[in-house]
Design a protein around this motif. Structure first.
Motif, short mmCIF file in Angstrom:
data_model
loop_
_atom_site.label_atom_id
_atom_site.label_comp_id
_atom_site.label_asym_id
_atom_site.label_seq_id
_atom_site.Cartn_x
_atom_site.Cartn_y
_atom_site.Cartn_z
N UNK A 22 0.84 -1.20 0.00
CA UNK A 22 0.00 0.00 0.00
C UNK A 22 0.88 1.25 0.00
N UNK A 23 1.94 1.22 0.80
CA UNK A 23 2.81 2.39 0.92
C UNK A 23 3.59 2.69 -0.36
N UNK A 24 3.72 1.69 -1.24
CA UNK A 24 4.36 1.94 -2.53
C UNK A 24 3.66 3.06 -3.29
N UNK A 25 2.37 3.17 -3.08
CA UNK A 25 1.59 4.19 -3.77
C UNK A 25 1.77 5.56 -3.14
N UNK A 26 2.41 5.62 -1.99
CA UNK A 26 2.65 6.89 -1.31
C UNK A 26 3.51 7.85 -2.12
N UNK A 27 4.32 7.31 -3.00
CA UNK A 27 5.16 8.18 -3.83
C UNK A 27 4.29 9.05 -4.73
N UNK A 28 3.13 8.54 -5.12
CA UNK A 28 2.23 9.33 -5.96
C UNK A 28 1.57 10.46 -5.16
N UNK A 29 1.31 10.21 -3.89
CA UNK A 29 0.79 11.29 -3.03
C UNK A 29 1.84 12.38 -2.89
N UNK A 30 3.08 11.98 -2.69
CA UNK A 30 4.17 12.95 -2.58
C UNK A 30 4.32 13.73 -3.89
N UNK A 31 4.25 13.03 -5.00
CA UNK A 31 4.35 13.71 -6.29
C UNK A 31 3.21 14.71 -6.48
N UNK A 32 2.01 14.34 -6.04
CA UNK A 32 0.87 15.25 -6.14
C UNK A 32 1.07 16.52 -5.33
#
Length: 181
Positions: A22-32
């Motif tokens: 799940x945390x792998x997708x956290x990079x997209x939150x950071x990018x946003x």
């Protein structure tokens, strides 16, 4: 005893495997957040919240992804000597070195819990920035990540003990980084 260790390993590995994916997708939150920061600056109205939000997202990404990295073996090792050892000697070496990791994580957890208690105790500690967000959410995430890392380190120790006692490797959740993708 062996059955209890295997059950512990299975539960901890499964939790950290799921959370890590799940945390792998956290990079997209950071990018946003960073994209919004760039766009708002380009429009001439920079946001006050983007820098700290990016820092908080990165901290969550790092702290909650750490146990997953340990699980899949993505942590950094000094392979100069370790890589040439037999699997049995690697397990013995890991049993010794994990003690240092557990001590380090224990000290981190102690400081993290003290800091989190402070954040709750004194009317909600806030950041000294212009945005002034509450600090307790990121401190709770930090303690959760450290706690999960402690559990994962104990799981790795249990796997090594199981290997040394039974002679068979016990990699319940994953075999390595290739399986994580």
């Amino acid at each position: 005893m062996i059955r209890a260790l295997r059950a512990y390993v299975a539960v901890v590995d499964r939790v950290n495997l799921g959370l890590g994916r799940v945390m792998m997708w956290g990079i997209f939150a950071l990018m946003g957040v960073l994209l919004w920061s760039t766009a708002s600056k380009a429009m001439g109205t920079p946001s006050l919240w983007t820098l700290e939000t990016a820092q908080f997202v990165m901290m969550g990404y790092f702290m909650l992804g750490g146990p997953y990295a340990l699980l899949i073996g993505a942590n950094v090792r000094m392979d100069l000597f370790y890589g040439e050892l037999s699997p049995r000697r690697k397990a013995v070496t890991d049993c010794v070195t994990v003690v240092f990791l557990l001590v380090y994580l224990g000290i981190l957890m102690w400081g993290g819990v003290e800091s989190t208690i402070y954040a709750f105790q004194y009317g909600g500690e806030r950041s000294p920035s212009a945005w002034r967000p509450y600090m307790w959410p990121i401190k709770v995430v930090m303690c959760t990540g450290i706690g999960l890392m402690l559990l994962q380190a104990l799981s790795e120790l249990a796997k090594d003990v199981l290997f040394l006692t039974t002679g068979t490797p016990d990699r319940t959740a994953t075999e390595g980084p290739a399986d994580a993708l």
